[in-house]
Design an enzyme around this catalytic site. Sequence first.
Site, PDB file in Angstrom:
ATOM      1  N   ARG A 102     -30.409   9.011 -10.730  1.00 23.90           N
ATOM      2  CA  ARG A 102     -29.721   8.803  -9.458  1.00 23.90           C
ATOM      3  C   ARG A 102     -28.402   8.055  -9.644  1.00 23.90           C
ATOM      4  NH1 ARG A 102     -30.099  12.102  -6.312  1.00 23.90           N
ATOM      5  NH2 ARG A 102     -27.847  12.075  -6.462  1.00 23.90           N
ATOM      6  N   LYS A 137      -6.671   2.278  -0.634  1.00 26.13           N
ATOM      7  CA  LYS A 137      -7.766   2.521   0.306  1.00 26.13           C
ATOM      8  C   LYS A 137      -8.987   3.028  -0.465  1.00 26.13           C
ATOM      9  CE  LYS A 137      -4.633   3.373   4.155  1.00 26.13           C
ATOM     10  NZ  LYS A 137      -4.092   4.341   5.125  1.00 26.13           N
ATOM     11  N   LYS A 169       6.158  -4.790   3.818  1.00 25.49           N
ATOM     12  CA  LYS A 169       5.774  -3.963   4.966  1.00 25.49           C
ATOM     13  C   LYS A 169       6.169  -4.644   6.267  1.00 25.49           C
ATOM     14  CE  LYS A 169       2.423  -1.167   4.345  1.00 25.49           C
ATOM     15  NZ  LYS A 169       1.070  -0.536   4.256  1.00 25.49           N
ATOM     16  N   GLU A 210       9.126  -0.907   3.367  1.00 25.90           N
ATOM     17  CA  GLU A 210       8.649   0.054   4.357  1.00 25.90           C
ATOM     18  C   GLU A 210       9.620   0.122   5.533  1.00 25.90           C
ATOM     19  OE1 GLU A 210       4.369   0.270   5.983  1.00 25.90           O
ATOM     20  OE2 GLU A 210       5.501  -0.797   7.533  1.00 25.90           O
ATOM     21  N   ASP A 231       7.451   5.416   6.534  1.00 25.53           N
ATOM     22  CA  ASP A 231       6.105   5.328   7.092  1.00 25.53           C
ATOM     23  C   ASP A 231       5.961   6.058   8.413  1.00 25.53           C
ATOM     24  OD1 ASP A 231       3.419   4.243   6.954  1.00 25.53           O
ATOM     25  OD2 ASP A 231       4.002   2.960   8.623  1.00 25.53           O
TER      26      ASP A 231
END
Length: 292
Positions: A102, A137, A169, A210, A231
């Site tokens: 597994r 992410k 940012k 950004e 962005d």
Amino acid sequence: MAFSLPKFDLDSFIRATLAEDLGQGGDITSAAVIPADARLTAIMASRDAVVVAGLPLAEAFFRALDSGVVVEHLAADGDRVAAGTALLRLTGNARALLAAERSALNTVQHLTGIATMTRTYVDVIEGTGAILLDTRKTLPGLRLLEKYATRMGGATNHRLGLDDGVMIKDNHVAIAGGITPAVAAAKAAGLGRTSDPASVGPDNVGIVVEVDRIDQIEPALAAGADRLLLDNMDVPTLREAVALIAGRVPTEASGGVRLDTIRAIAQTGVTFISVGRLTQSAPAADIGLDYA
């Protein structure tokens, strides 16, 4: 098969993952119904058409519980294979292989899913000149593995962590009082580009700023940005931004990029496109281990 990732502790990962699954009592089912000396030959195969990632990790799981297991690699990480393709052939102690099954499958399914999704994005932008980037992410604790998987799918790694590049940012700009003081503070701290602008790439990005509006571009360039993160701009705005920047710095499109929109984004002329979905939303591949 040897497997090494900088900064990744493979032994600790294998131990912790197995400990989570085995608990205090181990595989009580196999211990009850399978003789201690029983042998097993099994095939790990993909039931989907996939781009493979994680096979050396699977081997490490099996070898951790049976040091004498015989492992034959029938495919390699980065290979694009058809549904039904055999990936590994294993021969070893039956109890050990079933106890590791597994953990090995979970890892290969997850990483192969990421590599497969990544390859679909790479294929869609082929010929445009744009470079696909992953993002931060990622699942906690799995970043290095997930970014390895995106590389197997053909993407280029973005920064690995907050210490791996300067990215100013909107919140930084708001707190610092504007783009100009934010960039100036970063430069005063000794951060920024370390070589000629022509060499600024994913591994040497310099100061990334950004911007989400056209009117922010010139102030960011004047402040000394080495790369602009465009962005959440729609395609017409991206095209206008790229024309205005005119190659003075590399550009990166980011925000809400999907498979059905990425080619149009790439055709605006941006240098890079970052896609959080590669690690955030990739479904696991269907891979199984069957008695041979």
